[in-house]
Design an enzyme around this catalytic site. Structure first.
Site, mmCIF file in Angstrom:
data_model
loop_
_atom_site.group_PDB
_atom_site.id
_atom_site.type_symbol
_atom_site.label_atom_id
_atom_site.label_comp_id
_atom_site.label_asym_id
_atom_site.label_seq_id
_atom_site.Cartn_x
_atom_site.Cartn_y
_atom_site.Cartn_z
ATOM 1 N N LYS A 36 -6.458 0.945 10.495
ATOM 2 C CA LYS A 36 -6.637 2.339 10.940
ATOM 3 C C LYS A 36 -7.652 3.122 10.107
ATOM 4 C CE LYS A 36 -2.781 4.146 8.244
ATOM 5 N NZ LYS A 36 -1.320 4.125 8.149
ATOM 6 N N ARG A 134 9.430 10.008 4.725
ATOM 7 C CA ARG A 134 8.705 9.982 5.985
ATOM 8 C C ARG A 134 9.621 9.231 6.946
ATOM 9 N NH1 ARG A 134 2.543 7.760 6.816
ATOM 10 N NH2 ARG A 134 3.662 5.913 7.503
HETATM 11 C C1 LIG Z 1 -1.146 3.357 6.989
HETATM 12 C C2 LIG Z 1 0.038 2.513 6.758
HETATM 13 C C3 LIG Z 1 -0.053 1.413 5.899
HETATM 14 C C4 LIG Z 1 -1.300 1.072 5.110
HETATM 15 O O1 LIG Z 1 -1.437 1.991 4.052
HETATM 16 P P1 LIG Z 1 -2.590 1.808 2.917
HETATM 17 O O2 LIG Z 1 -2.194 2.773 1.879
HETATM 18 O O3 LIG Z 1 -3.875 2.146 3.578
HETATM 19 O O4 LIG Z 1 -2.536 0.404 2.477
HETATM 20 C C5 LIG Z 1 1.067 0.617 5.740
HETATM 21 N N1 LIG Z 1 2.216 0.906 6.382
HETATM 22 C C6 LIG Z 1 2.349 1.975 7.196
HETATM 23 C C7 LIG Z 1 3.658 2.236 7.868
HETATM 24 C C8 LIG Z 1 1.272 2.817 7.418
HETATM 25 O O5 LIG Z 1 1.401 3.871 8.233
#
Ligand SMILES: *Cc1c(COP(=O)(O)O)cnc(C)c1O
Length: 362
Positions: A36, A134
């Site tokens: 993402k 969250r």
């Molecule tokens: C965005 C996201 C990640 C990845 O996070 P990074 O800090 O970019 O490695 C992993 N798990 C969830 C649930 C996320 O929303």
């Protein structure tokens, strides 16, 4: 055409290799790469799909998964939706995600109905909240966790793939041996109570990877989900650079459209700026000010570092960014290109903006 985002695929490959080495070879975890941060950029998605050590390709947006699901599956990777699905999108989730993260039984039941219609089995990972506040069922509500698992196991077209935690996102809580051990404990309790095996106990995102090198990852955590660490080489728990990675994988380039000497203090009564903020100005006398054609609609000004260290970002609005080039050795002129390294927020916004052209270094 500018603004332009230069994506260095060689450097991204190096980062993928480095995080795969730590997570998989040393940490014994399965590897999920999160796309993402670059808005599932096709060049990056192809690198990830072709990487032999990647097991899952994940994104928070089902549209992004749709863009590469075919390629991912062809290369033997599972696609996974990270954001708790909207009830509105269950049919797309079933179509494009092999696995999804969930925390609401009512939505999981809708996924079950949709999977049945499609003649599929959909895998879900139940989110547990260890205190970051969250998503997920709060870890102290063990009855709620067990009741939810019990209901999930009754659904014919849903398979419980595992459990997961997300940290360092809302509450900025750092993953440690003691909080992640609670996740493993919950996994073992679920397995014992229902006589099942959970394939995935996912111990977090890029803020968890540092635990492997410290030798503090609890036994039983068997997956990590890596976005920022793979894209920018960042350990996001303590903001250090991971060994073997590079940070300048993406560079934003913008063109100077105006260059003039003006005072550093605006003239007249100060109200609020285009974003409703009351600005603060420092009197630096007459300055050489460059305006580049990129703004808050395309990027995050706080997440940009000029490659020329003598350039300073003064601020900006939707479509303009103002630079102080007074002290630069280089004689900038209108039409010149200024380059910036990006942090996570800047990368995310530039990769998402339809106004920013993408170019690869292969
Ligand atoms: C965005 C996201 C990640 C990845 O996070 P990074 O800090 O970019 O490695 C992993 N798990 C969830 C649930 C996320 O929303």
């Amino acid at each position: 055409m500018f603004p332009k985002l230069i994506i260095d695929l060689k450097k991204l490959q190096k980062n993928l290799d480095a995080v795969a080495e730590i997570t998989k070879s040393r940490g014994g975890c399965s590897l999920m790469i999160v796309t993402k941060g670059l808005c599932a950029d096709p060049g990056f998605a192809e690198l990830v799909a072709n990487h032999p050590k990647v097991d899952y390709m994940a994104d928070s947006r089902v549209q992004n998964l749709a863009s590469y699901a075919g390629m991912a599956r062809e290369k033997g990777k599972k696609t996974l939706l990270l954001r708790i699905p909207m009830q509105d999108e269950v049919s797309e989730v079933i179509k494009f995600a092999d696995v999804s993260f969930n925390s609401e039984l009512c939505t999981i039941k809708l996924l079950n109905e949709e999977a049945e219609k499609a003649g599929k089995t959909h895998e879900i990972v139940l989110m547990i909240d260890l205190g970051d506040l969250r998503e997920g069922i709060f870890f102290e509500n063990e009855d709620q966790i067990m009741d939810t698992v019990s209901e999930i196991l009754k659904l014919k077209n849903i398979r419980l793939h595992g459990i997961a935690v997300n940290l360092t996102c809302y509450g900025a809580i750092i993953p440690k041996n003691d909080n992640l051990s609670k996740l493993v404990e919950i996994a073992r309790k679920i397995e014992e109570k229902f006589d099942i095996k959970l394939e995935m106990v996912s111990g977090g995102n890029s803020s968890s990877i540092y635990l492997i090198d410290k030798g503090e990852m609890p036994e039983g955590i068997n997956n990590l989900r890596l976005g920022e660490s793979a894209l920018l080489g960042n350990d996001t728990a303590y903001e250090t650079d991971l060994p073997g990675t590079v940070g300048d994988t993406v560079v934003l380039q913008a063109q100077i459209v105006e260059l003039k000497e003006k005072p550093s203090l605006p003239i007249g009564e100060v109200g609020v700026d285009a974003f409703g903020q009351k600005p603060f100005y420092e009197d630096r006398g007459i300055m050489k000010r460059a305006i580049i054609a990129v703004g808050k609609q395309d990027t995050d000004l706080d997440s940009m570092t000029p490659v020329d260290p003598q350039v300073e970002i003064m601020g900006g609005s939707s479509d303009h960014t103002i630079l102080d080039v007074t002290h630069c050795d280089k004689e900038y002129k209108v039409g010149d290109i200024v380059s910036f390294e990006l942090g996570y927020g800047g990368m995310l916004k530039t990769a998402t903006s339809p106004y920013v052209k993408k170019e690869y270094i292969k």
